[in-house]
Design a protein around this motif. Sequence first.
Motif, PDB file in Angstrom:
ATOM      1  N   UNK A   1       0.819  -1.321  -0.069  1.00  0.00           N
ATOM      2  CA  UNK A   1      -0.125   0.319  -0.259  1.00  0.00           C
ATOM      3  C   UNK A   1       0.573   1.368   0.071  1.00  0.00           C
ATOM      4  N   UNK A   2       1.797   0.984   0.471  1.00  0.00           N
ATOM      5  CA  UNK A   2       2.780   2.742   0.713  1.00  0.00           C
ATOM      6  C   UNK A   2       3.555   2.274  -0.207  1.00  0.00           C
ATOM      7  N   UNK A   3       3.022   3.568  -2.208  1.00  0.00           N
ATOM      8  CA  UNK A   3       3.752   3.649  -2.968  1.00  0.00           C
ATOM      9  C   UNK A   3       4.726   4.944  -2.783  1.00  0.00           C
ATOM     10  N   UNK A   4       5.957   5.402  -3.543  1.00  0.00           N
ATOM     11  CA  UNK A   4       6.853   6.144  -3.037  1.00  0.00           C
ATOM     12  C   UNK A   4       6.479   7.133  -3.065  1.00  0.00           C
ATOM     13  N   UNK A   5       4.774   7.434  -3.802  1.00  0.00           N
ATOM     14  CA  UNK A   5       4.636   9.056  -3.383  1.00  0.00           C
ATOM     15  C   UNK A   5       4.276   8.866  -1.984  1.00  0.00           C
ATOM     16  N   UNK A   6       4.036   8.433  -1.185  1.00  0.00           N
ATOM     17  CA  UNK A   6       3.537   8.694  -0.426  1.00  0.00           C
ATOM     18  C   UNK A   6       5.020   9.962   0.929  1.00  0.00           C
ATOM     19  N   UNK A   7       5.546   9.572   0.481  1.00  0.00           N
ATOM     20  CA  UNK A   7       6.964  10.371   0.961  1.00  0.00           C
ATOM     21  C   UNK A   7       7.612  11.815   0.338  1.00  0.00           C
ATOM     22  N   UNK A   8       7.565  12.905   1.607  1.00  0.00           N
ATOM     23  CA  UNK A   8       7.416  14.175   0.800  1.00  0.00           C
ATOM     24  C   UNK A   8       9.080  14.668   1.665  1.00  0.00           C
TER      25      UNK A   8
END
Length: 347
Positions: free
Chosen positions: A77-84
Amino acid sequence: MNLISQAKMWLSVKNTSWETVLYAFMSSFKDANCHAKGVDATNAEKEVQSVMESLHTIIDSYHAGKVINALDETKRLLINDFYISIPKDTPFFRARGNETGFLYKKEEMFHIPFDKRYLVGNQRYSISGLPCLYLGGSPYVCWEELGRPDYQKCNHSGFKTKEVIYVYDFCLPKELKSLFDVRRAALILACSIPADAKHVFKDEYIFPQCVFQAIIEKHYNNGEYFNEDSIYGIRYYSTHYLKGEMDMFAFDEDNDEEMYRLVNYIFPSISIDHSGLSKYLLRAFEYTAPISYMHLSIKNTSFGIGGSDDEYVSSSFGAIEDVIRKELGVERIREDTSILLCKAGGE
Protein backbone atom coordinates in the motif's frame (compact mmCIF):
# COMPACT_ATOMS: atom_id res chain seq x y z
CA MET A 1 -16.42 22.03 4.66
CA ASN A 2 -13.05 20.49 3.82
CA LEU A 3 -11.98 16.91 4.47
CA ILE A 4 -10.18 17.74 7.73
CA SER A 5 -13.38 19.23 9.20
CA GLN A 6 -15.39 16.21 8.12
CA ALA A 7 -12.81 13.79 9.52
CA LYS A 8 -13.04 15.51 12.91
CA MET A 9 -16.78 14.75 12.99
CA TRP A 10 -16.22 11.08 12.08
CA LEU A 11 -13.35 10.56 14.51
CA SER A 12 -15.00 12.32 17.47
CA VAL A 13 -17.76 9.69 17.62
CA LYS A 14 -17.30 7.55 20.73
CA ASN A 15 -16.08 3.97 20.09
CA THR A 16 -15.87 4.51 16.34
CA SER A 17 -13.93 2.04 14.16
CA TRP A 18 -11.95 2.28 10.96
CA GLU A 19 -14.76 0.51 9.09
CA THR A 20 -17.33 3.04 10.30
CA VAL A 21 -15.11 5.98 9.42
CA LEU A 22 -14.27 4.66 5.94
CA TYR A 23 -17.93 3.95 5.19
CA ALA A 24 -18.68 7.56 6.18
CA PHE A 25 -15.82 8.64 3.93
CA MET A 26 -17.36 6.73 0.99
CA SER A 27 -20.82 8.16 1.67
CA SER A 28 -19.40 11.68 1.56
CA PHE A 29 -18.61 11.29 -2.16
CA LYS A 30 -22.35 11.59 -2.83
CA ASP A 31 -22.70 14.90 -0.96
CA ALA A 32 -23.43 17.99 -3.01
CA ASN A 33 -20.51 19.80 -1.35
CA CYS A 34 -18.16 16.88 -1.63
CA HIS A 35 -14.46 17.55 -0.92
CA ALA A 36 -13.50 15.39 -3.93
CA LYS A 37 -12.98 17.78 -6.83
CA GLY A 38 -12.94 16.22 -10.28
CA VAL A 39 -12.95 12.64 -8.92
CA ASP A 40 -15.66 10.27 -10.11
CA ALA A 41 -17.67 9.13 -7.06
CA THR A 42 -18.01 5.53 -8.28
CA ASN A 43 -14.29 5.13 -8.87
CA ALA A 44 -13.54 6.82 -5.55
CA GLU A 45 -15.78 4.33 -3.74
CA LYS A 46 -14.01 1.43 -5.46
CA GLU A 47 -10.66 2.85 -4.35
CA VAL A 48 -11.78 2.98 -0.72
CA GLN A 49 -13.26 -0.51 -0.94
CA SER A 50 -9.91 -1.78 -2.23
CA VAL A 51 -8.15 -0.19 0.75
CA MET A 52 -10.68 -1.74 3.13
CA GLU A 53 -10.03 -5.20 1.69
CA SER A 54 -6.31 -4.73 2.29
CA LEU A 55 -6.94 -3.48 5.82
CA HIS A 56 -8.99 -6.58 6.62
CA THR A 57 -6.11 -8.72 5.33
CA ILE A 58 -3.57 -6.81 7.44
CA ILE A 59 -5.56 -6.89 10.67
CA ASP A 60 -6.75 -10.49 10.30
CA SER A 61 -3.19 -11.60 9.55
CA TYR A 62 -1.91 -9.74 12.62
CA HIS A 63 -4.59 -11.28 14.85
CA ALA A 64 -3.61 -14.71 13.54
CA GLY A 65 0.05 -14.11 14.39
CA LYS A 66 1.07 -13.77 10.73
CA VAL A 67 2.88 -10.47 11.17
CA ILE A 68 5.03 -10.94 8.05
CA ASN A 69 1.89 -11.25 5.92
CA ALA A 70 0.48 -8.10 7.50
CA LEU A 71 3.71 -6.21 6.78
CA ASP A 72 3.88 -7.43 3.18
CA GLU A 73 0.35 -6.16 2.52
CA THR A 74 1.17 -2.84 4.21
CA LYS A 75 4.30 -2.38 2.09
CA ARG A 76 2.20 -2.94 -1.02
CA LEU A 77 0.00 0.00 0.00
CA LEU A 78 2.90 2.39 0.68
CA ILE A 79 3.91 3.46 -2.80
CA ASN A 80 6.79 5.90 -3.22
CA ASP A 81 4.64 9.01 -3.69
CA PHE A 82 3.62 8.88 -0.04
CA TYR A 83 6.78 10.60 1.10
CA ILE A 84 7.81 14.24 0.77
CA SER A 85 11.04 16.10 1.43
CA ILE A 86 11.59 18.44 4.39
CA PRO A 87 14.13 21.20 3.57
CA LYS A 88 17.26 21.98 5.50
CA ASP A 89 16.77 24.51 8.36
CA THR A 90 13.15 23.50 9.01
CA PRO A 91 12.27 24.10 12.70
CA PHE A 92 10.60 21.54 14.98
CA PHE A 93 9.86 21.39 18.69
CA ARG A 94 9.99 18.86 21.48
CA ALA A 95 8.61 18.97 25.03
CA ARG A 96 8.91 16.98 28.24
CA GLY A 97 6.81 17.41 31.34
CA ASN A 98 8.79 18.23 34.48
CA GLU A 99 7.16 18.72 37.87
CA THR A 100 10.40 19.52 39.71
CA GLY A 101 10.85 23.00 38.29
CA PHE A 102 14.38 22.15 37.16
CA LEU A 103 15.50 21.85 33.54
CA TYR A 104 16.58 18.62 31.89
CA LYS A 105 20.06 18.22 30.47
CA LYS A 106 20.21 18.98 26.77
CA GLU A 107 20.78 15.34 25.75
CA GLU A 108 17.71 14.32 27.75
CA MET A 109 15.58 16.21 25.20
CA PHE A 110 16.59 13.82 22.40
CA HIS A 111 15.21 10.28 22.08
CA ILE A 112 15.38 7.71 24.90
CA PRO A 113 18.94 6.30 24.81
CA PHE A 114 19.52 2.77 23.56
CA ASP A 115 20.57 1.51 26.99
CA LYS A 116 17.13 2.50 28.30
CA ARG A 117 15.05 0.68 25.70
CA TYR A 118 13.06 -0.85 28.54
CA LEU A 119 11.31 2.51 28.94
CA VAL A 120 9.92 2.50 25.38
CA GLY A 121 6.30 1.36 25.15
CA ASN A 122 3.80 1.08 22.30
CA GLN A 123 2.58 4.26 20.66
CA ARG A 124 0.41 4.78 17.59
CA TYR A 125 3.34 4.85 15.17
CA SER A 126 5.98 3.02 17.19
CA ILE A 127 6.67 -0.30 18.87
CA SER A 128 8.00 -1.40 22.24
CA GLY A 129 11.75 -1.28 22.69
CA LEU A 130 12.54 0.95 19.70
CA PRO A 131 13.48 4.50 20.75
CA CYS A 132 12.10 7.19 18.47
CA LEU A 133 12.51 10.94 18.14
CA TYR A 134 9.10 12.60 18.54
CA LEU A 135 8.84 16.18 17.31
CA GLY A 136 6.02 18.66 16.75
CA GLY A 137 5.23 21.63 14.56
CA SER A 138 4.75 23.83 17.65
CA PRO A 139 5.36 23.76 21.41
CA TYR A 140 1.59 23.67 21.77
CA VAL A 141 1.03 20.38 19.95
CA CYS A 142 3.90 18.84 21.95
CA TRP A 143 2.19 19.93 25.18
CA GLU A 144 -1.13 18.42 24.06
CA GLU A 145 0.58 15.13 23.18
CA LEU A 146 1.96 14.99 26.74
CA GLY A 147 -1.53 15.25 28.18
CA ARG A 148 -1.37 18.93 29.22
CA PRO A 149 1.22 18.90 32.03
CA ASP A 150 2.00 22.08 34.00
CA TYR A 151 2.97 24.34 31.11
CA GLN A 152 5.05 26.68 33.27
CA LYS A 153 7.43 23.85 34.25
CA CYS A 154 7.23 21.94 30.95
CA ASN A 155 10.62 21.80 29.21
CA HIS A 156 10.82 22.78 25.52
CA SER A 157 13.66 22.39 23.03
CA GLY A 158 13.95 23.43 19.40
CA PHE A 159 15.19 21.19 16.60
CA LYS A 160 16.34 22.16 13.11
CA THR A 161 17.18 19.98 10.12
CA LYS A 162 20.84 20.03 9.12
CA GLU A 163 20.07 18.28 5.82
CA VAL A 164 17.10 17.35 3.67
CA ILE A 165 15.05 14.61 5.31
CA TYR A 166 11.98 12.69 4.17
CA VAL A 167 8.66 11.94 5.80
CA TYR A 168 5.70 9.84 4.77
CA ASP A 169 2.92 12.39 4.62
CA PHE A 170 0.03 11.12 6.75
CA CYS A 171 -1.53 14.57 7.14
CA LEU A 172 -5.03 14.62 5.70
CA PRO A 173 -5.39 16.77 2.57
CA LYS A 174 -8.08 19.44 2.56
CA GLU A 175 -9.57 18.18 -0.68
CA LEU A 176 -9.16 15.23 -3.02
CA LYS A 177 -7.97 15.93 -6.55
CA SER A 178 -7.23 12.39 -7.74
CA LEU A 179 -7.85 8.73 -6.96
CA PHE A 180 -4.38 8.64 -5.42
CA ASP A 181 -5.55 11.32 -2.95
CA VAL A 182 -8.61 9.19 -2.17
CA ARG A 183 -6.45 6.13 -1.47
CA ARG A 184 -4.01 8.09 0.68
CA ALA A 185 -6.81 9.74 2.67
CA ALA A 186 -8.43 6.36 3.34
CA LEU A 187 -5.15 5.02 4.75
CA ILE A 188 -4.64 8.13 6.87
CA LEU A 189 -8.15 7.86 8.32
CA ALA A 190 -7.53 4.20 9.15
CA CYS A 191 -4.39 5.25 11.05
CA SER A 192 -6.21 7.97 13.00
CA ILE A 193 -8.85 6.00 14.93
CA PRO A 194 -8.91 7.04 18.63
CA ALA A 195 -7.92 4.32 21.10
CA ASP A 196 -8.78 3.77 24.74
CA ALA A 197 -5.71 4.76 26.76
CA LYS A 198 -6.61 2.17 29.43
CA HIS A 199 -6.24 -0.75 27.00
CA VAL A 200 -2.89 -2.56 27.09
CA PHE A 201 -3.37 -3.82 23.52
CA LYS A 202 -4.96 -1.34 21.14
CA ASP A 203 -6.47 -2.76 17.97
CA GLU A 204 -6.48 0.78 16.53
CA TYR A 205 -2.65 0.76 16.56
CA ILE A 206 -2.22 -2.37 14.41
CA PHE A 207 -2.26 -0.64 11.05
CA PRO A 208 -0.24 2.50 11.96
CA GLN A 209 2.39 0.29 13.63
CA CYS A 210 2.54 -1.88 10.50
CA VAL A 211 3.03 1.34 8.49
CA PHE A 212 5.89 2.31 10.79
CA GLN A 213 7.57 -1.09 10.53
CA ALA A 214 7.07 -1.21 6.76
CA ILE A 215 8.86 2.15 6.40
CA ILE A 216 11.75 0.84 8.51
CA GLU A 217 12.07 -2.26 6.33
CA LYS A 218 11.79 -0.23 3.14
CA HIS A 219 14.29 2.53 3.95
CA TYR A 220 16.47 1.35 6.81
CA ASN A 221 17.36 -2.13 5.63
CA ASN A 222 19.19 -2.27 2.28
CA GLY A 223 20.55 -5.78 2.44
CA GLU A 224 23.04 -4.82 5.13
CA TYR A 225 21.88 -3.29 8.39
CA PHE A 226 21.15 0.36 7.87
CA ASN A 227 20.69 2.65 4.91
CA GLU A 228 22.38 5.83 6.10
CA ASP A 229 21.84 7.83 2.92
CA SER A 230 18.55 9.43 4.00
CA ILE A 231 16.48 9.87 7.14
CA TYR A 232 12.81 8.85 6.88
CA GLY A 233 9.92 9.35 9.27
CA ILE A 234 6.18 9.99 9.40
CA ARG A 235 4.23 13.21 9.84
CA TYR A 236 0.56 13.33 10.85
CA TYR A 237 -2.00 15.64 12.43
CA SER A 238 -2.37 15.11 16.16
CA THR A 239 -5.20 12.68 16.81
CA HIS A 240 -6.07 14.86 19.81
CA TYR A 241 -6.99 17.56 17.31
CA LEU A 242 -8.82 15.22 14.94
CA LYS A 243 -11.04 13.92 17.73
CA GLY A 244 -11.81 17.44 18.93
CA GLU A 245 -9.81 17.58 22.17
CA MET A 246 -7.45 20.47 21.30
CA ASP A 247 -9.75 23.37 22.13
CA MET A 248 -7.23 25.91 23.42
CA PHE A 249 -7.04 27.83 20.12
CA ALA A 250 -9.21 28.18 17.02
CA PHE A 251 -7.27 26.97 13.97
CA ASP A 252 -8.18 27.90 10.40
CA GLU A 253 -8.15 24.55 8.61
CA ASP A 254 -7.70 26.28 5.27
CA ASN A 255 -4.53 28.01 6.51
CA ASP A 256 -1.48 25.77 5.99
CA GLU A 257 0.70 27.83 8.33
CA GLU A 258 -1.74 27.44 11.20
CA MET A 259 -2.28 23.72 10.52
CA TYR A 260 1.48 23.15 10.59
CA ARG A 261 1.27 23.85 14.32
CA LEU A 262 -0.83 20.69 14.77
CA VAL A 263 1.57 18.27 13.05
CA ASN A 264 3.48 15.49 14.83
CA TYR A 265 6.64 13.82 13.51
CA ILE A 266 8.25 10.52 14.41
CA PHE A 267 11.71 9.30 13.37
CA PRO A 268 13.00 5.81 14.28
CA SER A 269 16.42 5.65 15.92
CA ILE A 270 17.69 2.57 14.10
CA SER A 271 21.17 1.53 15.27
CA ILE A 272 23.28 -1.47 16.28
CA ASP A 273 24.63 0.54 19.23
CA HIS A 274 23.77 -0.62 22.73
CA SER A 275 23.92 2.76 24.43
CA GLY A 276 23.73 6.46 23.71
CA LEU A 277 21.85 8.26 20.95
CA SER A 278 21.41 7.63 17.23
CA LYS A 279 24.35 9.10 15.33
CA TYR A 280 22.15 9.25 12.22
CA LEU A 281 19.51 11.39 13.89
CA LEU A 282 22.18 13.53 15.55
CA ARG A 283 23.63 14.05 12.07
CA ALA A 284 20.23 15.12 10.71
CA PHE A 285 19.17 17.52 13.49
CA GLU A 286 20.72 20.24 15.60
CA TYR A 287 18.84 21.11 18.77
CA THR A 288 18.77 23.52 21.67
CA ALA A 289 19.05 23.12 25.43
CA PRO A 290 15.61 23.12 27.09
CA ILE A 291 13.81 26.19 28.40
CA SER A 292 10.65 26.58 30.45
CA TYR A 293 8.11 29.36 30.80
CA MET A 294 8.74 29.47 34.54
CA HIS A 295 12.50 30.04 34.17
CA LEU A 296 12.07 32.70 31.48
CA SER A 297 9.37 34.63 33.34
CA ILE A 298 11.36 34.62 36.60
CA LYS A 299 14.40 36.07 34.83
CA ASN A 300 12.39 38.60 32.82
CA THR A 301 9.10 39.85 34.22
CA SER A 302 8.07 41.19 30.79
CA PHE A 303 8.51 37.76 29.17
CA GLY A 304 5.45 36.68 27.25
CA ILE A 305 4.18 40.18 26.55
CA GLY A 306 3.14 40.45 22.94
CA GLY A 307 0.30 41.53 20.72
CA SER A 308 -0.93 39.96 17.52
CA ASP A 309 -4.11 39.23 15.64
CA ASP A 310 -3.05 35.59 15.90
CA GLU A 311 -4.13 34.33 19.34
CA TYR A 312 -1.56 31.54 19.27
CA VAL A 313 1.32 33.94 18.59
CA SER A 314 0.13 36.11 21.51
CA SER A 315 -0.07 33.12 23.85
CA SER A 316 2.47 31.60 26.23
CA PHE A 317 3.19 28.95 23.62
CA GLY A 318 3.81 31.63 21.01
CA ALA A 319 6.28 33.30 23.38
CA ILE A 320 8.12 30.00 23.98
CA GLU A 321 8.18 29.23 20.25
CA ASP A 322 9.60 32.65 19.40
CA VAL A 323 12.45 32.28 21.91
CA ILE A 324 13.31 28.87 20.46
CA ARG A 325 13.11 30.14 16.89
CA LYS A 326 15.50 32.97 17.78
CA GLU A 327 17.97 30.48 19.25
CA LEU A 328 17.68 28.22 16.19
CA GLY A 329 18.26 31.17 13.86
CA VAL A 330 15.06 30.70 11.87
CA GLU A 331 12.20 33.05 11.04
CA ARG A 332 10.54 34.41 14.17
CA ILE A 333 6.81 34.83 14.85
CA ARG A 334 7.02 37.81 17.24
CA GLU A 335 8.73 41.15 17.54
CA ASP A 336 11.25 41.69 20.33
CA THR A 337 9.56 42.63 23.62
CA SER A 338 11.60 45.84 23.83
CA ILE A 339 10.19 46.97 20.49
CA LEU A 340 6.64 46.18 21.57
CA LEU A 341 7.07 48.09 24.85
CA CYS A 342 8.37 51.11 22.97
CA LYS A 343 5.37 50.99 20.65
CA ALA A 344 3.03 50.72 23.63
CA GLY A 345 4.68 53.80 25.12
CA GLY A 346 4.15 55.76 21.94
CA GLU A 347 7.84 56.06 21.02
